[in-house]
Design an enzyme around this catalytic site. Structure first.
Site, PDB file in Angstrom:
ATOM      1  N   THR A   1       0.851  -1.200   0.000  1.00 30.24           N
ATOM      2  CA  THR A   1       0.000   0.000   0.000  1.00 30.24           C
ATOM      3  C   THR A   1       0.882   1.244   0.000  1.00 30.24           C
ATOM      4  OG1 THR A   1      -1.795  -1.106   1.151  1.00 30.24           O
ATOM      5  CG2 THR A   1      -1.706   1.284   1.381  1.00 30.24           C
TER       6      THR A   1
ATOM      7  N   SER B   1       2.258   5.103  -2.151  1.00 27.01           N
ATOM      8  CA  SER B   1       2.571   5.677  -3.456  1.00 27.01           C
ATOM      9  C   SER B   1       3.718   4.949  -4.159  1.00 27.01           C
ATOM     10  CB  SER B   1       2.909   7.161  -3.303  1.00 27.01           C
ATOM     11  OG  SER B   1       3.983   7.325  -2.412  1.00 27.01           O
ATOM     12  N   THR B   2       4.526   4.173  -3.431  1.00 30.43           N
ATOM     13  CA  THR B   2       5.579   3.378  -4.090  1.00 30.43           C
ATOM     14  C   THR B   2       4.998   2.030  -4.523  1.00 30.43           C
ATOM     15  OG1 THR B   2       7.062   4.405  -2.475  1.00 30.43           O
ATOM     16  CG2 THR B   2       8.013   2.728  -3.929  1.00 30.43           C
TER      17      THR B   2
ATOM     18  N   ASP C   1       6.259  -4.128  -0.929  1.00 30.43           N
ATOM     19  CA  ASP C   1       5.597  -3.048  -0.195  1.00 30.43           C
ATOM     20  C   ASP C   1       6.587  -1.909   0.074  1.00 30.43           C
ATOM     21  OD1 ASP C   1       3.664  -1.638   1.149  1.00 30.43           O
ATOM     22  OD2 ASP C   1       3.255  -3.180   2.645  1.00 30.43           O
TER      23      ASP C   1
ATOM     24  N   ALA D   1       7.902   1.563   2.523  1.00 35.75           N
ATOM     25  CA  ALA D   1       8.228   1.788   3.939  1.00 35.75           C
ATOM     26  C   ALA D   1       8.360   3.284   4.162  1.00 35.75           C
ATOM     27  CB  ALA D   1       9.531   1.088   4.306  1.00 35.75           C
TER      28      ALA D   1
ATOM     29  N   GLU E   1      -0.655  -5.021   6.302  1.00 32.99           N
ATOM     30  CA  GLU E   1       0.667  -5.178   5.683  1.00 32.99           C
ATOM     31  C   GLU E   1       1.513  -6.191   6.450  1.00 32.99           C
ATOM     32  OE1 GLU E   1       1.192  -0.748   3.694  1.00 32.99           O
ATOM     33  OE2 GLU E   1       1.807  -1.053   5.752  1.00 32.99           O
TER      34      GLU E   1
HETATM   35  O1  5RP Z   1       3.324   1.574   5.247  1.00 30.87           O
HETATM   36  C1  5RP Z   1       2.737   2.084   4.328  1.00 30.87           C
HETATM   37  C2  5RP Z   1       1.269   2.242   4.283  1.00 30.87           C
HETATM   38  O2  5RP Z   1       0.697   1.842   5.479  1.00 30.87           O
HETATM   39  C3  5RP Z   1       3.502   2.569   3.156  1.00 30.87           C
HETATM   40  O3  5RP Z   1       4.217   1.508   2.626  1.00 30.87           O
HETATM   41  C4  5RP Z   1       4.441   3.634   3.615  1.00 30.87           C
HETATM   42  O4  5RP Z   1       3.668   4.638   4.233  1.00 30.87           O
HETATM   43  C5  5RP Z   1       5.230   4.219   2.446  1.00 30.87           C
HETATM   44  O5  5RP Z   1       4.357   4.899   1.612  1.00 30.87           O
HETATM   45  P1  5RP Z   1       4.834   5.642   0.323  1.00 30.87           P
HETATM   46  O6  5RP Z   1       5.329   4.602  -0.620  1.00 30.87           O
HETATM   47  O7  5RP Z   1       3.599   6.351  -0.169  1.00 30.87           O
HETATM   48  O8  5RP Z   1       5.915   6.618   0.698  1.00 30.87           O
END
Ligand code: 5RP
Length: 226
Positions: free
Chosen positions: A25, A27-28, A80, A82, A102
């Site tokens: 979950t 944006s990455t 996923d 982080a 997650e």
């Molecule tokens: O742990 C998460 C969601 O619960 C995401 O992996 C984390 O917040 C990183 O998000 P992004 O890729 O948008 O920077």
């Protein structure tokens, strides 16, 4: 250069036919799901489970075959993001509020690959406020117990009200500044009854793929058994 996309698309190269894949979950992870969707449209045969309603919807739109947790007994690979990661591949996750799902999905996977841009790689965890999922019942007491661990706690808000996770719980964002021992803190957090789960992922991620502004990629692999 979209470094999140760079890291995410590299991670998707690890996915092969027949795999059961966990979809992260954020944006990455978004870019990883998008690339997986492309590969599925080109003929890649996988099944997947998602870690949030948002990722599930994205996967469904892209035609990635989703299965129920009752249909499989585990996953081959989860990709996923982080919020922070250190060199031992200890992570802070949950900035997007999906940390419980997650962690369940990552723990049920033979391998977890973390995808991130270089701003997430740190020497010591703790600058990013640690998300802790707590039950709404008596949240005031749980927040007080969290503060006793030496952090400042803010209950996450959304619009005019409190933010609720996909599981109907609250998120307490705990600002520690520096986390000297992630494992000791994890043990203390698990001892607080109102805590459902916390965003420290220790001994779970096997590999991190970090996208850099100069277009290069750094790969960090956790030593086996570390
Ligand atoms: O742990 C998460 C969601 O619960 C995401 O992996 C984390 O917040 C990183 O998000 P992004 O890729 O948008 O920077």
């Amino acid at each position: 250069m979209n470094v999140k996309q760079l890291a995410a698309e590299k991670a998707v190269e690890y996915v092969v036919d027949g795999m059961k894949v966990g979809l992260g979950t954020g944006s990455t992870a978004y870019w990883a799901i998008r690339k997986l969707g492309e590969r599925v449209q080109e003929g890649l045969k996988i099944t997947a489970v998602a870690t949030s309603v948002a990722s599930e919807e994205q996967a469904r739109e892209l035609g990635i075959p989703l299965v129920g947790f009752g249909d499989i007994d585990g996953l081959d690979l989860t990709i996923d993001g982080a919020d922070e990661l250190n060199h031992d591949l200890e992570l802070i996750k949950g900035g997007g509020g999906a940390l419980l799902r997650e962690k369940i999905v990552a723990r049920g996977s033979k391998r977890m690959i973390v995808v991130a841009d270089e701003s997430k790689a740190v020497g010591t965890l703790g600058q990013f406020p640690l998300p802790v999922e707590i039950v709404p019942f008596a949240w005031e007491w749980t927040v007080a117990d969290l503060a006793k661990l030496g952090c400042t706690v803010e209950l996450r808000r959304s619009g005019d009200g409190l933010y609720k996770t996909d599981n109907g719980n609250y998120i307490a964002d705990c600002r520690f500044g520096t986390i000297a021992s992630a494992s000791e803190l994890a043990a203390s957090l698990q001892n607080i009854t109102g805590v459902v789960e916390h965003g420290l992922f220790i001994g779970i991620a096997a590999l991190a793929i970090i996208g850099k502004q100069d277009g290069s990629i750094e790969i960090i692999e956790r030593e086996h058994g570390e």
